[in-house]
Design an enzyme around this catalytic site. Structure first.
Site, PDB file in Angstrom:
ATOM      1  N   GLY A   1       0.947  -1.360  -0.064  1.00  0.00           N
ATOM      2  CA  GLY A   1       0.182  -0.005   0.109  1.00  0.00           C
ATOM      3  C   GLY A   1       0.934   1.301   0.069  1.00  0.00           C
ATOM      4  O   GLY A   1       1.924   1.011   0.252  1.00  0.00           O
TER       5      GLY A   1
ATOM      6  N   GLN B   1       3.111   9.929   1.933  1.00  0.00           N
ATOM      7  CA  GLN B   1       4.472   9.330   2.019  1.00  0.00           C
ATOM      8  C   GLN B   1       5.169  10.011   0.773  1.00  0.00           C
ATOM      9  O   GLN B   1       6.468   9.644   0.757  1.00  0.00           O
ATOM     10  CB  GLN B   1       4.316   7.827   1.837  1.00  0.00           C
ATOM     11  CG  GLN B   1       3.672   7.217   3.179  1.00  0.00           C
ATOM     12  CD  GLN B   1       3.498   5.624   2.961  1.00  0.00           C
ATOM     13  OE1 GLN B   1       2.545   5.288   2.351  1.00  0.00           O
ATOM     14  NE2 GLN B   1       4.481   4.853   3.485  1.00  0.00           N
TER      15      GLN B   1
ATOM     16  N   CYS C   1       6.077  -0.491   7.594  1.00  0.00           N
ATOM     17  CA  CYS C   1       5.695   0.920   6.641  1.00  0.00           C
ATOM     18  C   CYS C   1       6.904   1.327   5.927  1.00  0.00           C
ATOM     19  O   CYS C   1       8.149   1.159   6.286  1.00  0.00           O
ATOM     20  CB  CYS C   1       5.373   1.760   7.725  1.00  0.00           C
ATOM     21  SG  CYS C   1       4.952   3.309   7.069  1.00  0.00           S
ATOM     22  N   LEU C   2       6.583   1.429   4.579  1.00  0.00           N
ATOM     23  CA  LEU C   2       7.729   2.028   3.811  1.00  0.00           C
ATOM     24  C   LEU C   2       8.505   3.106   4.372  1.00  0.00           C
ATOM     25  O   LEU C   2       9.530   3.575   3.999  1.00  0.00           O
ATOM     26  CB  LEU C   2       7.439   2.185   2.228  1.00  0.00           C
ATOM     27  CG  LEU C   2       6.872   0.963   1.793  1.00  0.00           C
ATOM     28  CD1 LEU C   2       6.108   1.313   0.425  1.00  0.00           C
ATOM     29  CD2 LEU C   2       7.836   0.007   1.397  1.00  0.00           C
TER      30      LEU C   2
ATOM     31  N   HIS D   1      -4.141   1.332   7.839  1.00  0.00           N
ATOM     32  CA  HIS D   1      -2.890   1.966   7.824  1.00  0.00           C
ATOM     33  C   HIS D   1      -2.777   3.168   6.826  1.00  0.00           C
ATOM     34  O   HIS D   1      -2.050   3.976   7.460  1.00  0.00           O
ATOM     35  CB  HIS D   1      -1.869   0.801   7.469  1.00  0.00           C
ATOM     36  CG  HIS D   1      -0.549   1.074   7.455  1.00  0.00           C
ATOM     37  ND1 HIS D   1       0.420   0.747   8.186  1.00  0.00           N
ATOM     38  CD2 HIS D   1       0.458   1.958   6.673  1.00  0.00           C
ATOM     39  CE1 HIS D   1       1.636   1.215   8.034  1.00  0.00           C
ATOM     40  NE2 HIS D   1       1.583   2.047   6.911  1.00  0.00           N
ATOM     41  N   GLU D   2      -3.256   3.038   5.521  1.00  0.00           N
ATOM     42  CA  GLU D   2      -3.174   4.227   4.633  1.00  0.00           C
ATOM     43  C   GLU D   2      -3.816   5.299   5.070  1.00  0.00           C
ATOM     44  O   GLU D   2      -3.391   6.414   4.837  1.00  0.00           O
ATOM     45  CB  GLU D   2      -3.345   3.479   3.258  1.00  0.00           C
ATOM     46  CG  GLU D   2      -2.614   2.362   2.590  1.00  0.00           C
ATOM     47  CD  GLU D   2      -1.054   2.451   2.894  1.00  0.00           C
ATOM     48  OE1 GLU D   2      -0.703   3.661   3.143  1.00  0.00           O
ATOM     49  OE2 GLU D   2      -0.464   1.520   2.928  1.00  0.00           O
TER      50      GLU D   2
ATOM     51  N   HIS E   1      -2.226   7.374   7.524  1.00  0.00           N
ATOM     52  CA  HIS E   1      -1.295   8.219   6.891  1.00  0.00           C
ATOM     53  C   HIS E   1      -1.835   9.742   6.406  1.00  0.00           C
ATOM     54  O   HIS E   1      -1.155  10.815   6.583  1.00  0.00           O
ATOM     55  CB  HIS E   1      -0.526   7.680   5.759  1.00  0.00           C
ATOM     56  CG  HIS E   1       0.677   6.543   5.921  1.00  0.00           C
ATOM     57  ND1 HIS E   1       1.886   7.249   6.523  1.00  0.00           N
ATOM     58  CD2 HIS E   1       0.725   5.366   5.737  1.00  0.00           C
ATOM     59  CE1 HIS E   1       2.684   6.146   6.531  1.00  0.00           C
ATOM     60  NE2 HIS E   1       2.020   5.009   6.196  1.00  0.00           N
TER      61      HIS E   1
HETATM   62  O1  GNR Z   1       4.164  -2.755   2.494  1.00  0.00           O
HETATM   63  C1  GNR Z   1       3.340  -2.463   3.835  1.00  0.00           C
HETATM   64  N1  GNR Z   1       3.245  -3.645   4.227  1.00  0.00           N
HETATM   65  C2  GNR Z   1       2.235  -3.710   5.319  1.00  0.00           C
HETATM   66  C3  GNR Z   1       2.237  -4.791   6.083  1.00  0.00           C
HETATM   67  C4  GNR Z   1       1.396  -4.807   7.146  1.00  0.00           C
HETATM   68  C5  GNR Z   1       0.793  -3.793   7.489  1.00  0.00           C
HETATM   69  C6  GNR Z   1       0.555  -2.700   6.670  1.00  0.00           C
HETATM   70  C7  GNR Z   1       1.550  -2.655   5.466  1.00  0.00           C
HETATM   71  S1  GNR Z   1       1.637  -1.351   4.586  1.00  0.00           S
HETATM   72  C8  GNR Z   1       3.181  -1.284   4.150  1.00  0.00           C
HETATM   73  C9  GNR Z   1       3.407  -0.045   2.841  1.00  0.00           C
HETATM   74  C10 GNR Z   1       3.055   1.141   3.718  1.00  0.00           C
HETATM   75  O2  GNR Z   1       4.067   1.706   4.256  1.00  0.00           O
HETATM   76  N2  GNR Z   1       2.003   1.708   3.489  1.00  0.00           N
HETATM   77  O3  GNR Z   1       1.838   3.200   3.933  1.00  0.00           O
HETATM   78 NI    NI Z   2       2.867   3.063   5.701  1.00  0.00          NI
END
Ligand code: GNR
Ligand code: NI
Length: 174
Positions: free
Chosen positions: A46, A51, A91-92, A133-134, A137
Site C-alpha cells: 500500500g 508518503q 511501513c515503507l 494503515h494508509e 497516513h
Molecule cells: O508494505 C507494507 N506492508 C504492510 C504490512 C502490514 C501492514 C501494513 C502494511 S502497509 C506497508 C506499505 C506502507 O507503508 N504503506 O503506507
Molecule cells: Ni505506511
C-alpha cells in the site's frame, strides 16, 4: 511513469493532514500510476499520497501475491468498523521495523474510484489492515504512534543514525 521518493520517519511532512481531492482528472491519474510504480518497486502492499509528499486524500493498495489486484481509494471515509484483530505491521516510511498493531477486522468504506465514481466496499483481512494503515497516513499518523513512547524513540534514533551513515557514505563516494 516515474518512481517517487518516499518520506521516512521522523520527517515532519509525514505529520501533515491531507486535504480532499477536488478533481479526478488526468493529472491525478498520472499521480496514481506513479504511486503504483513506487509501491510495486519498493516493494509494498500500500502507499498513501502523504508518503510521497502529496498532501491529498488518496491511497493505493495491492495485497495480492500476483500483484494484479490494484485498489485506488480517493477521499476514503470509514462508514462502519467491526471486530478487532492484531497483526504485525511494517511501513515503507519506517523501513526495517515490524510491530503488532490492533485494527478493526472488517471495515466498510465510501470513496471515489480512479474514474471519480463514488463506491462503497467492504474490506477484511490484510486489505482491511492496509486500508486503515494508509488512511492513518492521510491524517499524519504512523503505526509507530500505537507503540510505547520508548519504542518509538528507539526506532526514531536508529533511523536517524542510519540516515546519517548513508549521508556520510555519499560524502565519501563523491
Ligand atoms: O508494505 C507494507 N506492508 C504492510 C504490512 C502490514 C501492514 C501494513 C502494511 S502497509 C506497508 C506499505 C506502507 O507503508 N504503506 O503506507
Ligand atoms: Ni505506511
Amino acid at each position: 511513469m516515474a518512481k517517487l521518493k518516499i518520506l521516512e520517519f521522523p520527517d515532519p511532512r509525514l505529520r501533515k493532514k491531507a486535504v480532499p481531492v477536488e478533481n479526478v482528472d488526468a493529472a491525478l491519474r498520472q499521480l496514481v500510476d506513479d504511486m503504483f510504480e513506487t509501491m510495486y518497486d519498493a516493494p509494498g502492499i500500500g502507499l498513501a499520497a502523504t508518503q510521497v509528499d502529496v498532501h491529498r486524500r488518496l491511497l493505493v493498495a495491492d495485497v495480492s501475491s500476483e500483484k494484479n489486484e490494484p485498489w485506488v481509494l480517493i477521499n476514503p471515509v470509514i462508514l462502519e468498523k467491526d471486530g478487532t484483530e492484531v497483526s504485525e505491521e511494517g511501513c515503507l516510511s519506517v523501513p526495517g521495523y515490524y510491530e503488532a498493531v490492533e485494527r478493526a477486522e472488517h471495515i466498510r468504506v465510501r470513496y471515489l474510484d480512479r474514474d471519480g465514481i463514488e463506491v462503497e466496499s467492504e474490506f477484511e483481512g490484510l486489505l482491511a489492515v492496509c486500508v486503515q494503515h494508509e488512511m492513518d497516513h492521510l491524517e499524519g499518523k504512523l503505526f509507530v504512534d500505537y507503540l510505547s513512547e520508548a519504542k518509538r524513540q528507539r526506532i526514531r534514533k536508529r533511523l536517524e543514525k542510519d540516515r546519517r551513515s548513508r549521508e556520510e557514505e555519499r560524502a565519501t563516494v563523491f
